[in-house]
Design an enzyme around this catalytic site. Sequence first.
Site, PDB file in Angstrom:
ATOM      1  N   GLY A 268       0.760  -1.164   0.193  1.00 14.16           N
ATOM      2  CA  GLY A 268      -0.013  -0.096   0.183  1.00 14.16           C
ATOM      3  C   GLY A 268       0.750   1.153   0.029  1.00 14.16           C
ATOM      4  O   GLY A 268       2.001   1.195  -0.549  1.00 14.16           O
ATOM      5  N   ILE A 269       0.165   2.244   0.515  1.00 13.57           N
ATOM      6  CA  ILE A 269       1.101   3.771   0.660  1.00 13.57           C
ATOM      7  C   ILE A 269       1.363   3.848   1.788  1.00 13.57           C
ATOM      8  O   ILE A 269       0.830   3.382   2.757  1.00 13.57           O
ATOM      9  CB  ILE A 269      -0.008   4.568   0.151  1.00 13.57           C
ATOM     10  CG1 ILE A 269       0.619   6.152  -0.030  1.00 13.57           C
ATOM     11  CG2 ILE A 269      -1.275   5.110   1.165  1.00 13.57           C
ATOM     12  CD1 ILE A 269      -0.054   7.149  -0.569  1.00 13.57           C
ATOM     13  N   GLY A 270       2.434   4.645   2.224  1.00 11.92           N
ATOM     14  CA  GLY A 270       2.693   5.068   3.513  1.00 11.92           C
ATOM     15  C   GLY A 270       4.223   4.773   3.728  1.00 11.92           C
ATOM     16  O   GLY A 270       5.147   4.344   2.871  1.00 11.92           O
ATOM     17  N   ALA A 271       4.359   5.001   5.005  1.00  6.39           N
ATOM     18  CA  ALA A 271       6.072   4.870   5.247  1.00  6.39           C
ATOM     19  C   ALA A 271       6.410   3.610   5.486  1.00  6.39           C
ATOM     20  O   ALA A 271       7.733   3.316   4.839  1.00  6.39           O
ATOM     21  CB  ALA A 271       6.173   5.747   6.835  1.00  6.39           C
ATOM     22  N   ILE A 272       5.694   2.490   5.868  1.00  4.81           N
ATOM     23  CA  ILE A 272       6.280   1.202   5.955  1.00  4.81           C
ATOM     24  C   ILE A 272       6.593   0.685   4.647  1.00  4.81           C
ATOM     25  O   ILE A 272       7.508   0.154   4.149  1.00  4.81           O
ATOM     26  CB  ILE A 272       5.222   0.340   6.842  1.00  4.81           C
ATOM     27  CG1 ILE A 272       5.527   0.821   8.065  1.00  4.81           C
ATOM     28  CG2 ILE A 272       5.854  -1.138   6.628  1.00  4.81           C
ATOM     29  CD1 ILE A 272       4.759  -0.019   9.115  1.00  4.81           C
TER      30      ILE A 272
ATOM     31  N   GLY B 241      -8.216  -4.021   0.274  1.00  2.99           N
ATOM     32  CA  GLY B 241      -7.817  -5.069  -0.397  1.00  2.99           C
ATOM     33  C   GLY B 241      -6.871  -6.312   0.159  1.00  2.99           C
ATOM     34  O   GLY B 241      -6.155  -7.042  -0.230  1.00  2.99           O
TER      35      GLY B 241
ATOM     36  N   GLU C 297      -2.991  -3.410  -5.869  1.00  2.00           N
ATOM     37  CA  GLU C 297      -4.122  -2.678  -5.775  1.00  2.00           C
ATOM     38  C   GLU C 297      -3.892  -1.040  -6.154  1.00  2.00           C
ATOM     39  O   GLU C 297      -4.431  -0.299  -6.623  1.00  2.00           O
ATOM     40  CB  GLU C 297      -5.199  -2.660  -4.609  1.00  2.00           C
ATOM     41  CG  GLU C 297      -5.051  -1.959  -3.607  1.00  2.00           C
ATOM     42  CD  GLU C 297      -5.943  -2.292  -2.508  1.00  2.00           C
ATOM     43  OE1 GLU C 297      -6.375  -3.398  -2.196  1.00  2.00           O
ATOM     44  OE2 GLU C 297      -6.220  -1.400  -1.807  1.00  2.00           O
TER      45      GLU C 297
HETATM   46  N1  COA Z   1      -4.845   2.068  19.359  1.00  2.22           N
HETATM   47  C1  COA Z   1      -4.935   3.227  19.305  1.00  2.22           C
HETATM   48  N2  COA Z   1      -4.387   4.197  18.340  1.00  2.22           N
HETATM   49  C2  COA Z   1      -4.012   3.383  17.082  1.00  2.22           C
HETATM   50  C3  COA Z   1      -3.732   1.733  17.291  1.00  2.22           C
HETATM   51  C4  COA Z   1      -4.259   1.223  18.566  1.00  2.22           C
HETATM   52  N3  COA Z   1      -4.017  -0.029  18.502  1.00  2.22           N
HETATM   53  N4  COA Z   1      -3.044   1.704  16.290  1.00  2.22           N
HETATM   54  C5  COA Z   1      -2.895   2.730  15.496  1.00  2.22           C
HETATM   55  N5  COA Z   1      -3.357   3.867  16.349  1.00  2.22           N
HETATM   56  C6  COA Z   1      -3.263   5.264  15.868  1.00  2.22           C
HETATM   57  C7  COA Z   1      -1.990   5.640  15.545  1.00  2.22           C
HETATM   58  O1  COA Z   1      -1.297   6.172  16.418  1.00  2.22           O
HETATM   59  C8  COA Z   1      -2.259   6.948  14.355  1.00  2.22           C
HETATM   60  O2  COA Z   1      -2.894   7.987  15.140  1.00  2.22           O
HETATM   61  P1  COA Z   1      -2.068   9.345  14.687  1.00  2.22           P
HETATM   62  O3  COA Z   1      -2.658   9.464  13.247  1.00  2.22           O
HETATM   63  O4  COA Z   1      -2.617  10.188  15.587  1.00  2.22           O
HETATM   64  O5  COA Z   1      -0.690   9.257  14.636  1.00  2.22           O
HETATM   65  C9  COA Z   1      -3.373   6.351  13.886  1.00  2.22           C
HETATM   66  O6  COA Z   1      -4.172   5.197  14.507  1.00  2.22           O
HETATM   67  C10 COA Z   1      -3.245   5.618  12.485  1.00  2.22           C
HETATM   68  O7  COA Z   1      -2.249   4.498  12.724  1.00  2.22           O
HETATM   69  P2  COA Z   1      -1.105   4.214  11.751  1.00  2.22           P
HETATM   70  O8  COA Z   1      -0.243   2.984  12.070  1.00  2.22           O
HETATM   71  O9  COA Z   1      -0.195   5.376  11.407  1.00  2.22           O
HETATM   72  O10 COA Z   1      -1.868   4.028  10.402  1.00  2.22           O
HETATM   73  P3  COA Z   1      -1.669   3.890   8.926  1.00  2.22           P
HETATM   74  O11 COA Z   1      -1.717   5.092   8.308  1.00  2.22           O
HETATM   75  O12 COA Z   1      -0.124   3.173   8.817  1.00  2.22           O
HETATM   76  O13 COA Z   1      -2.504   2.619   8.419  1.00  2.22           O
HETATM   77  C11 COA Z   1      -4.094   0.847   8.303  1.00  2.22           C
HETATM   78  C12 COA Z   1      -2.596   1.605   8.866  1.00  2.22           C
HETATM   79  C13 COA Z   1      -4.165  -0.576   8.986  1.00  2.22           C
HETATM   80  C14 COA Z   1      -5.088   1.723   8.953  1.00  2.22           C
HETATM   81  C15 COA Z   1      -3.997   0.842   6.899  1.00  2.22           C
HETATM   82  O14 COA Z   1      -3.043   0.098   6.414  1.00  2.22           O
HETATM   83  C16 COA Z   1      -5.308   0.276   6.374  1.00  2.22           C
HETATM   84  O15 COA Z   1      -6.394   1.285   6.199  1.00  2.22           O
HETATM   85  N6  COA Z   1      -5.566  -1.154   5.928  1.00  2.22           N
HETATM   86  C17 COA Z   1      -6.557  -1.625   5.632  1.00  2.22           C
HETATM   87  C18 COA Z   1      -6.679  -1.712   4.062  1.00  2.22           C
HETATM   88  C19 COA Z   1      -5.767  -2.297   3.540  1.00  2.22           C
HETATM   89  O16 COA Z   1      -4.856  -3.145   4.124  1.00  2.22           O
HETATM   90  N7  COA Z   1      -5.612  -2.211   2.118  1.00  2.22           N
HETATM   91  C20 COA Z   1      -4.437  -2.916   1.515  1.00  2.22           C
HETATM   92  C21 COA Z   1      -3.304  -2.035   1.154  1.00  2.22           C
HETATM   93  S1  COA Z   1      -3.889  -0.836  -0.001  1.00  2.22           S
END
Ligand code: COA
Length: 428
Positions: A210-214, A331, A233
Site C-alpha cells: 500500500g501507501i505510506g511510510a512502511i 484489498g 491494488e
Molecule cells: N490503538 C489506538 N490508536 C492506534 C492504534 C491502536 N491499537 N493503532 C494505531 N493507532 C493510531 C496511530 O497512533 C495513528 O494515530 P495518529 O494519526 O494520531 O498518529 C493512527 O491510529 C493511524 O495509525 P497508523 O499505524 O499510522 O496507520 P497507517 O496510516 O499506517 O494505516 C491501516 C494503517 C491499518 C489503517 C491501513 O493500512 C489500512 O487502512 N489498512 C486496511 C486496508 C488495506 O490493508 N488495504 C490494502 C493496502 S492498500
Amino acid sequence: MSVRICQSALEAVSIIESNEIIWTHSMAATPRVLFEALAVHAKTKTNLTLLQLHTERSEALSDKSLSGHLRHRCYFSSTPTRSLLASGDADYVPIFLSEVPKLFRSGEQEIDTAIIQVSPPDKHGMCTMGVAVEATNAACQVAKKIIAHINPNMPRTHGDSFIAYDRFHSVYWQDDDLPIHTMAAQDEITQTIGKNVARLINDGDCLQMGIGAIPDAVLACLYDRKDLGIHTEMFSDGVLDLVESGAINNKLKKVHPGKIVTGFALGSQRLYDFVDDNPQVVFLDIEYVNDTSIIRRNDNVAAINSALQVDITGQVCADSIGTHIYSGVGGQMDFIRGAGLSKGGKAVIALPSTASKGAISRIVPTLSNGAGVVTTRAHVQYIVTEYGIANLRGKSLRERAQALIEIAHPNFREQLKQQVNELWEFAV
Ligand code: COA
C-alpha cells in the site's frame, strides 16, 4: 446521446435529482471541482447518497450542514468521513475491495449517477479515468448518468481506464492539480520494520503493497534485488526508483509480464508523470486486480499490508480502533489470501509494536471491544514489527502467543505473558 457541455461545475451536477444514489471516483481522481459544486447543489435536494472509497480533498462534502440532503456511504473511510462516521452522520459498509464492482454489476447496489474526473478525449474520442480505475469502471458501466470533470492535468493511462467521451451526460472542463503525497519521512522504527520485511523479499518476488511510510521503507531496502514484479491494488513513489534502477522489471510475472498492474496510484507529480501515457503501467478493474484467482497465478507473491492491532492468536484488526471506524477492509484480505495461494507466496502484516507514542501495545491479548477482524487467524502468515518477524502459519495458539510476545515492545512483554496466562486456556 449528445453530451451537455457545461460552463460551470454547478451546471454539470445540476442533472442530479433528489433521492439519487451517486458513485464518486476516488483516490487521486476524486473530482474535487464537482464535489465543491455538489456541496452547493445538494442543499437544494434531499436524500442523496454518496457511495465512495477513500477520497482526497473532499472536505466540501463533509460539512454537517448537508445532513438530510446528502449522506456518505463508505466502503472505506478517510479523514473527511471519519468524523461523520463517528457522529453517526455517515454509514460504513465493510467489504473486500474486489467485491465492490460485483455489488454494482450484480445490481445489488444501484447507481443513478457517477461523478468522475478524466483526461481529455484523444483523437479517437476516448478519455481515461487517469490515476484511478478501482471500482469506477464498474460504476460507469451501470450508472444511468455520468458527469465528468475533464482535467487536462489528469494523466492519460492505459488498461481498463478508457471511457468514450460520448458516454458522458454532462461535462465540465477545468485545469486542476492532483493531490500530492510526497514520500513519508521515515523514523528509526519505520526503517527497522522496512529492513525486517525486506529480509522476507527474494529476487523474483511479485509485490503488492500500500501507501505510506512502511511500504516506502521496505522498497528502500530492495535495491539489490533482481527481477521484482508489481501486481498491486495501488502504488506510490517508492516503486519508481526501483523501476529506474532495474530491480523491478516485471519479467517473471505470469499475469501481464513486463507490466506493472495496479488499480490506482497516489503520490507525487513525478509519479503522475511516470504513469502518463506509459504502456508499462496498466490500470485495471479492481474486481480483476484483487481477484485471488488472478493474484495466485503469479508465483512468489509478496503481499505487504499493515494493521492497527493484532491479537495474540493472530487476528488482525485493520479497519477500526475499537468501535471507531478508521479506514476499511480494502484489498488486504484479497491479497493476503491471493499470496497464501500463490506458489512460494508470502503474506506479511507489518506494523509498529506500539501506538500513541509508545503508550499502547498494538499486540494485545484480545482485540479491543468492537475491533474489526480484517485478516483472520487462519489467513495470517507473517507479522513483522521493529523487533522482528513472527511466522504464524502452522503454529498453535500457544506457539503464536510466544512468537508474538517476542516481537512485542519489550515494555509490554511481561504484562502480555501475564494477561495471556490469565485469559487463555494455555500458558506461555
Ligand atoms: N490503538 C489506538 N490508536 C492506534 C492504534 C491502536 N491499537 N493503532 C494505531 N493507532 C493510531 C496511530 O497512533 C495513528 O494515530 P495518529 O494519526 O494520531 O498518529 C493512527 O491510529 C493511524 O495509525 P497508523 O499505524 O499510522 O496507520 P497507517 O496510516 O499506517 O494505516 C491501516 C494503517 C491499518 C489503517 C491501513 O493500512 C489500512 O487502512 N489498512 C486496511 C486496508 C488495506 O490493508 N488495504 C490494502 C493496502 S492498500
